[in-house]
Motif scaffolding. Structure first.
Motif, PDB file in Angstrom:
ATOM      1  N   ASP A 107       0.836  -1.200   0.000  1.00  0.00           N
ATOM      2  CA  ASP A 107       0.000   0.000   0.000  1.00  0.00           C
ATOM      3  C   ASP A 107       0.873   1.254   0.000  1.00  0.00           C
ATOM      4  O   ASP A 107       1.943   1.293   0.608  1.00  0.00           O
ATOM      5  CB  ASP A 107      -0.899   0.026   1.234  1.00  0.00           C
ATOM      6  CG  ASP A 107      -1.979  -1.047   1.199  1.00  0.00           C
ATOM      7  OD1 ASP A 107      -1.957  -1.887   0.279  1.00  0.00           O
ATOM      8  OD2 ASP A 107      -2.840  -1.033   2.094  1.00  0.00           O
ATOM      9  N   HIS A 147       0.592   5.840  -0.434  1.00  0.00           N
ATOM     10  CA  HIS A 147      -0.204   7.065  -0.553  1.00  0.00           C
ATOM     11  C   HIS A 147       0.321   7.873  -1.743  1.00  0.00           C
ATOM     12  O   HIS A 147       1.497   8.245  -1.786  1.00  0.00           O
ATOM     13  CB  HIS A 147      -0.130   7.889   0.734  1.00  0.00           C
ATOM     14  CG  HIS A 147      -0.923   7.313   1.854  1.00  0.00           C
ATOM     15  ND1 HIS A 147      -0.482   6.236   2.602  1.00  0.00           N
ATOM     16  CD2 HIS A 147      -2.160   7.639   2.342  1.00  0.00           C
ATOM     17  CE1 HIS A 147      -1.402   5.934   3.508  1.00  0.00           C
ATOM     18  NE2 HIS A 147      -2.418   6.770   3.373  1.00  0.00           N
ATOM     19  N   LYS A 165      -5.128   6.824  -0.785  1.00  0.00           N
ATOM     20  CA  LYS A 165      -4.657   5.534  -0.288  1.00  0.00           C
ATOM     21  C   LYS A 165      -4.837   4.493  -1.397  1.00  0.00           C
ATOM     22  O   LYS A 165      -5.960   4.208  -1.826  1.00  0.00           O
ATOM     23  CB  LYS A 165      -5.460   5.127   0.946  1.00  0.00           C
ATOM     24  CG  LYS A 165      -5.234   3.701   1.428  1.00  0.00           C
ATOM     25  CD  LYS A 165      -3.989   3.560   2.266  1.00  0.00           C
ATOM     26  CE  LYS A 165      -3.997   2.229   3.019  1.00  0.00           C
ATOM     27  NZ  LYS A 165      -2.784   2.053   3.834  1.00  0.00           N
ATOM     28  N   THR A 167     -10.242   6.391   0.147  1.00  0.00           N
ATOM     29  CA  THR A 167      -9.661   7.448   0.967  1.00  0.00           C
ATOM     30  C   THR A 167     -10.738   8.241   1.702  1.00  0.00           C
ATOM     31  O   THR A 167     -10.573   8.599   2.881  1.00  0.00           O
ATOM     32  CB  THR A 167      -8.811   8.378   0.091  1.00  0.00           C
ATOM     33  OG1 THR A 167      -7.838   7.605  -0.618  1.00  0.00           O
ATOM     34  CG2 THR A 167      -8.101   9.431   0.931  1.00  0.00           C
ATOM     35  N   ARG A 175      -1.380   0.555   9.437  1.00  0.00           N
ATOM     36  CA  ARG A 175      -0.509   0.908   8.318  1.00  0.00           C
ATOM     37  C   ARG A 175       0.788   0.101   8.369  1.00  0.00           C
ATOM     38  O   ARG A 175       1.525   0.142   9.354  1.00  0.00           O
ATOM     39  CB  ARG A 175      -0.205   2.407   8.337  1.00  0.00           C
ATOM     40  CG  ARG A 175       0.652   2.880   7.171  1.00  0.00           C
ATOM     41  CD  ARG A 175       0.712   4.392   7.125  1.00  0.00           C
ATOM     42  NE  ARG A 175       1.563   4.870   6.038  1.00  0.00           N
ATOM     43  CZ  ARG A 175       1.673   6.153   5.688  1.00  0.00           C
ATOM     44  NH1 ARG A 175       0.980   7.082   6.340  1.00  0.00           N
ATOM     45  NH2 ARG A 175       2.469   6.514   4.694  1.00  0.00           N
TER      46      ARG A 175
END
Length: 328
Positions: free
Chosen positions: A37, A39, A44, A103, A136
């Motif tokens: 993952d 950003h 996201k 997001t 995260r």
């Protein structure tokens, strides 16, 4: 039959499609890697979760194995015209919509697992897709500072950690990886439903996904490896290495970073007999089956090239058969 599958991106998603064909009545829970993952543009992005969702939901770009079918890139081109990067990560217009929805929901206070469930309500992938964690976690790779990089002295022992996506997509794993670190994994918790799915499973499968940055990152979340080892059900994996090379991608680069040879037998030993009960290698690696068995892992050689749905379904059937052999 209740099957839990630990899945990364393209390899995991394509294997899942074959598993659905091989066992259409199975109750399948997919624990997806979120270490990839990232950003981007304030959004996201969850590449592996989306690849599974799009592939099983009929929206994937079949030629690439990632991204949306019939994609356009107007937003990416407009961002580039404004000088907004990074330009090396190609989000398409249809894909942007998914990341915007995700997001917004995360900003509203929903957990990633709840957001993933909501996104899957549209795509109907036919499996229960769970992120490995709501926390995260980002996989980073330690590399030599590239020539011309202003963050450190190239050729003078300078090194930097980059996000896995930058290493994989931007640099195409063109330089050695000195270490692979799932940042935040040691503090993460399994997402709701993950441990329960493992405890209630009849079988756990490791598809031919990257053993370091896909399956390995999932196993790095405290409690997941232990739950699988303690589940008391067959755990069967399929080798992503055929004939001493990755079937796709550049898994050999990250295997080297953790001191593992790019062989089917070495990957089996990397997982270990304390976790893995059965291991499928390609017929090209049939001679290594004895080496795997000597490590305490039952091994069989079958064709492992996912050339089409029928071939992939045959792979899944072989995994299910090996699980029954282990169970017996």
């Amino acid at each position: 039959m209740r099957i839990v599958v630990l899945a990364g991106g393209i390899g995991g998603a394509r294997f899942l499609r074959g598993l659905q064909a091989a066992s259409p009545d199975a109750d399948i829970t997919v624990i997806g890697n979120t270490g990839d993952d990232i950003h981007l543009f304030g959004l996201k992005v969850c590449p592996d979760l989306d690849t599974v969702m799009y592939t099983l939901g009929g929206g994937i770009h079949e030629g690439q194995g990632w991204g949306r079918a019939d994609e356009t890139f107007t937003v990416k081109e407009e961002l580039a015209a404004y000088g907004v990067g990074p330009g090396w990560f190609g989000l398409g217009d249809r894909d942007f919509a998914t990341h915007i929805v995700r997001t917004r929901m995360l900003a509203a206070g929903y957990a990633l697992s709840a957001v993933t469930e909501a996104l899957c309500a549209r795509w109907q992938p036919g499996v229960r897709l769970l992120p490995m964690s709501d926390d995260r976690v980002e996989t980073h790779v330690l590399i030599d500072t590239p020539e011309g990089d202003d963050e450190g002295p190239a050729g003078q022992g300078g090194r930097k950690a980059v996000h896995f996506q930058e290493y994989w997509v931007r640099h195409r794993a063109s330089m050695p990886a000195h270490a692979v670190v799932p940042v935040g994994a040691d503090q993460a918790k399994p997402a709701p439903g993950v441990l329960e799915a493992i405890a209630g499973a009849d079988l756990v499968l490791f598809p031919p996904s990257n053993p370091v940055v896909s399956v390995g990152t999932i196993l790095a979340v405290p409690g997941i490896r232990e739950a699988i080892a303690d589940a008391g059900v067959p755990v069967v994996g399929l080798s992503p290495i055929v004939g001493g090379a990755p079937v796709s991608g550049m898994a050999d680069k990250v295997l080297a970073a953790v001191g593992v040879e790019s062989t089917a037998a070495a990957v089996a030993r990397h997982y270990g007999s304390g976790l893995l009960d059965g291991w499928l290698v390609d017929t090209a690696d049939a001679a290594t089956a004895g080496e795997v068995e000597s490590a305490g892992i039952r091994c069989r050689a079958v064709p492992l090239m996912m050339t089409d749905l029928d071939a992939t379904a045959d792979m899944a059937r072989a995994a299910l058969a090996l699980a029954e052999e282990v169970r017996a």
